[in-house]
Design an enzyme around this catalytic site. Structure first.
Site, PDB file in Angstrom:
ATOM      1  N   GLY A 129      23.659  -5.407  33.981  1.00 22.02           N
ATOM      2  CA  GLY A 129      23.343  -5.107  33.900  1.00 22.02           C
ATOM      3  C   GLY A 129      22.900  -5.031  32.386  1.00 22.02           C
ATOM      4  N   GLU A 246      36.389  -3.618  29.726  1.00 20.84           N
ATOM      5  CA  GLU A 246      35.802  -5.247  31.349  1.00 20.84           C
ATOM      6  C   GLU A 246      37.153  -6.438  30.173  1.00 20.84           C
ATOM      7  OE1 GLU A 246      31.843  -5.985  30.225  1.00 20.84           O
ATOM      8  OE2 GLU A 246      32.330  -8.422  31.398  1.00 20.84           O
TER       9      GLU A 246
HETATM   10  C1  LIG Z   1      29.590 -16.655  31.936  1.00 27.58           C
HETATM   11  C2  LIG Z   1      29.027 -15.845  31.466  1.00 27.58           C
HETATM   12  C3  LIG Z   1      28.145 -14.447  32.390  1.00 27.58           C
HETATM   13  C4  LIG Z   1      27.938 -13.633  31.777  1.00 27.58           C
HETATM   14  N1  LIG Z   1      27.746 -11.935  32.508  1.00 27.58           N
HETATM   15  C5  LIG Z   1      27.002 -10.888  32.009  1.00 27.58           C
HETATM   16  C6  LIG Z   1      26.623 -10.090  32.820  1.00 27.58           C
HETATM   17  O1  LIG Z   1      26.949 -10.003  34.689  1.00 27.58           O
HETATM   18  N2  LIG Z   1      25.778  -9.206  32.263  1.00 27.58           N
HETATM   19  C7  LIG Z   1      25.717  -8.749  31.395  1.00 27.58           C
HETATM   20  O2  LIG Z   1      24.896  -8.071  30.978  1.00 27.58           O
HETATM   21  N3  LIG Z   1      25.571 -10.190  30.241  1.00 27.58           N
HETATM   22  C8  LIG Z   1      26.731 -11.234  30.917  1.00 27.58           C
HETATM   23  N4  LIG Z   1      26.996 -12.197  29.744  1.00 27.58           N
HETATM   24  C9  LIG Z   1      26.318 -12.245  28.571  1.00 27.58           C
HETATM   25  C10 LIG Z   1      27.130 -11.741  27.232  1.00 27.58           C
HETATM   26  O3  LIG Z   1      27.325 -10.849  27.677  1.00 27.58           O
HETATM   27  C11 LIG Z   1      26.720 -12.212  26.011  1.00 27.58           C
HETATM   28  O4  LIG Z   1      25.919 -13.289  26.655  1.00 27.58           O
HETATM   29  C12 LIG Z   1      27.437 -12.433  24.959  1.00 27.58           C
HETATM   30  O5  LIG Z   1      27.695 -10.468  24.873  1.00 27.58           O
HETATM   31  C13 LIG Z   1      26.726 -12.893  23.683  1.00 27.58           C
HETATM   32  O6  LIG Z   1      25.617 -12.319  23.849  1.00 27.58           O
HETATM   33  P1  LIG Z   1      24.204 -13.460  23.006  1.00 27.58           P
HETATM   34  O7  LIG Z   1      24.655 -14.967  24.092  1.00 27.58           O
HETATM   35  O8  LIG Z   1      22.636 -13.029  23.179  1.00 27.58           O
HETATM   36  O9  LIG Z   1      24.557 -14.120  21.512  1.00 27.58           O
HETATM   37  P2  LIG Z   1      24.163 -13.975  20.576  1.00 27.58           P
HETATM   38  O10 LIG Z   1      24.487 -12.878  20.745  1.00 27.58           O
HETATM   39  O11 LIG Z   1      22.780 -13.950  20.288  1.00 27.58           O
HETATM   40  O12 LIG Z   1      25.242 -14.226  19.673  1.00 27.58           O
HETATM   41  C14 LIG Z   1      24.795 -15.506  18.820  1.00 27.58           C
HETATM   42  C15 LIG Z   1      25.939 -16.096  18.144  1.00 27.58           C
HETATM   43  O13 LIG Z   1      26.452 -15.549  17.312  1.00 27.58           O
HETATM   44  C16 LIG Z   1      27.303 -14.765  17.014  1.00 27.58           C
HETATM   45  N5  LIG Z   1      27.266 -13.152  16.714  1.00 27.58           N
HETATM   46  C17 LIG Z   1      26.282 -12.129  16.754  1.00 27.58           C
HETATM   47  N6  LIG Z   1      26.535 -11.142  16.046  1.00 27.58           N
HETATM   48  C18 LIG Z   1      27.406 -11.856  15.489  1.00 27.58           C
HETATM   49  C19 LIG Z   1      28.190 -10.826  14.246  1.00 27.58           C
HETATM   50  N7  LIG Z   1      27.880  -8.997  13.646  1.00 27.58           N
HETATM   51  N8  LIG Z   1      29.002 -11.808  13.601  1.00 27.58           N
HETATM   52  C20 LIG Z   1      29.527 -12.706  13.544  1.00 27.58           C
HETATM   53  N9  LIG Z   1      29.417 -13.350  14.673  1.00 27.58           N
HETATM   54  C21 LIG Z   1      27.834 -13.032  15.508  1.00 27.58           C
HETATM   55  C22 LIG Z   1      28.047 -15.117  18.457  1.00 27.58           C
HETATM   56  O14 LIG Z   1      29.182 -14.760  18.026  1.00 27.58           O
HETATM   57  C23 LIG Z   1      27.370 -15.965  19.043  1.00 27.58           C
HETATM   58  O15 LIG Z   1      28.874 -17.248  18.605  1.00 27.58           O
HETATM   59  C24 LIG Z   1      27.298 -12.735  30.315  1.00 27.58           C
HETATM   60  C25 LIG Z   1      27.758 -14.686  29.403  1.00 27.58           C
HETATM   61  C26 LIG Z   1      28.614 -15.846  29.987  1.00 27.58           C
HETATM   62  C27 LIG Z   1      27.904 -16.484  29.412  1.00 27.58           C
END
Ligand SMILES: Cc1cc2nc3c(=O)[nH]c(=O)nc-3n(C[C@H](O)[C@H](O)[C@H](O)COP(=O)(O)OP(=O)(O)OC[C@H]3O[C@@H](n4cnc5c(N)ncnc54)[C@H](O)[C@@H]3O)c2cc1C
Length: 385
Positions: A129, A246
């Site tokens: 989480g 991880e």
């Molecule tokens: C299959 C899958 C399983 C997952 N399982 C888990 C889980 O079990 N537990 C959990 O906690 N999370 C989980 N996640 C979540 C995952 O860790 C997040 O989706 C990921 O960290 C990206 O965050 P976000 O989706 O909020 O995207 P955002 O942070 O909103 O990013 C959107 C876009 O902007 C870009 N971006 C953002 N900030 C920057 C920056 N500073 N410089 C350049 N580019 C940037 C990102 O790279 C991305 O392309 C999972 C995701 C997937 C796809």
């Protein structure tokens, strides 16, 4: 650095191969991908077999219940289980590959004794989480709050993309314990029971049609203070340990699986005559080189981690970056080899693998974020504005 295998390591491989040959034929049929309770039972059963045979937590330190095996033995284990077509870690992913190792590295003796043995036996499943609706890449801006009340924290907020939340017993949970401190300094790492009053799990449907992850709503959930791993407000440092496991070691077994898939594609291309296409041949050859290089990088990362006290370094970001892209390219090549005019015009398993390959450049930290880490922490380039 010598990356070849010793005689002793080859003997370990031979024993493992023999054991796999004796147990795999007796395994029950794999449950349907959408049957989560069935998958949990199946994954737990496999973990129990490993435990009873002395192969559970090979790479965990011996004082955490692991086998204290060498990193190379662990890699041999991954190679051999994959080669034999043994079940993958599945629902045990978080417990075995990052929550468990974090507790082993950062937990008290009591916490290790409480949480690690059930992970090794496959009795308890963990989920992660961390992410919140507005705190994914910028994880430190998370808002789920934990307020001290006697011996408990009272936790309220929400999490998203929590893989395996539906079947998990425990959650490695990041919470804000100090709202006044700078954002990286007010976070704590807690172990929360998933059946605690106030926890609501709402499954999310993925592109591939499965509900492998969920939203999680936390409404005044009581978590004992004794379930905090690391000091209060020191959770960001503990989180970095979790993320290094991880990104650094959790996906390495899958590289072997990708190599096997690539071999199968090459065999299919030869069979169907597609092999005569020099462009396709070059594409498969480049992927072959990429996966071999990734395996070498894995060996290097694992050896480095061992040399520096067991926690992988930022090399894991290089691995994660390259691996997630190579995996996508592999499934694009698969569509070409299998002759599908449309990516979805494939066998169901290929379709599911192809669709899920898209998520690898996002899960565990997006490629853009890994580029930033490599630029700043490995290449020493200045921080972006
Ligand atoms: C299959 C899958 C399983 C997952 N399982 C888990 C889980 O079990 N537990 C959990 O906690 N999370 C989980 N996640 C979540 C995952 O860790 C997040 O989706 C990921 O960290 C990206 O965050 P976000 O989706 O909020 O995207 P955002 O942070 O909103 O990013 C959107 C876009 O902007 C870009 N971006 C953002 N900030 C920057 C920056 N500073 N410089 C350049 N580019 C940037 C990102 O790279 C991305 O392309 C999972 C995701 C997937 C796809």
């Amino acid at each position: 650095m010598d990356l070849s295998y010793t005689e002793e390591e080859e003997a370990f491989r031979a024993r493992l191969r023999e054991w796999l040959g004796s147990v795999l034929p007796g395994l029950p049929a794999k449950p349907d991908p959408g049957d989560w309770p069935g998958r949990r039972a199946y994954d737990a059963g496999w973990q129990r077999l490993l435990y009873d045979a002395g192969y559970a937590g090979l790479h965990w330190p011996a004082d955490a219940g692991g086998r204290g095996a060498t990193p190379t033995q662990h890699l041999i284990f991954l190679e051999e289980t994959e080669r034999a077509g043994a079940p993958y870690v599945g629902a045990n992913f978080v417990g075995l590959l990052h929550a468990g190792p974090t507790i082993a590295a950062e937990g008290t003796a009591e916490q290790r004794a409480r949480w690690l043995p059930p992970v090794l036996r496959g009795d308890e499943i963990w989920c992660q989480g961390f992410s919140e609706p507005e705190a994914g890449s910028d994880l430190a801006s998370l808002r789920t709050r934990a307020v001290r009340d006697g011996d408990d924290y009272v936790v309220s907020g929400s999490k998203i993309w929590t893989s395996h939340a539906e079947v998990a017993d425990w959650c490695e949970l990041l919470v804000r314990t100090d709202t006044q401190a700078p954002k990286h300094r007010g976070i704590s790492w807690l172990a929360m029971r998933m059946d605690a009053p106030g926890v609501t799990v709402r499954p999310l449907r993925t592109l591939a049609g499965s509900t492998e992850f969920a939203e999680m709503f936390l409404d005044e959930v009581r978590v004992p203070v004794s379930h905090r791993v690391g000091a209060e407000n020191d959770g960001w440092r503990v989180t970095m340990v979790t993320l290094s496991f991880e990104r650094g070691t959790a996906f390495v077994g899958e590289v072997v699986a990708c190599r096997r898939t690539l071999d199968a594609l090459a065999a299919e291309a030869r069979r169907s005559g597609r092999w005569d296409d020099a462009v396709l041949r070059r594409r498969l050859g480049r992927l072959n080189a990429e996966f071999r290089a990734l395996w070498r990088l894995t060996q290097w990362n694992v050896s480095e981690a061992q040399a520096s006290g067991g926690v992988p370094g930022v090399g894991g970001s290089v691995f994660k970056l390259r691996y997630s892209h190579a995996r996508q390219e592999l499934y694009e090549a698969a569509a070409e080899v299998l002759g599908a005019g449309d990516a979805l015009d494939l066998d169901r398993e290929w379709v599911l693998d192809r669709l899920s390959s898209l998520s690898y450049t996002i899960a565990a930290g997006t490629s853009q974020i890994q580029h930033n880490i490599v630029a700043e922490r490995i290449l020493g380039l200045p921080k972006g504005r």
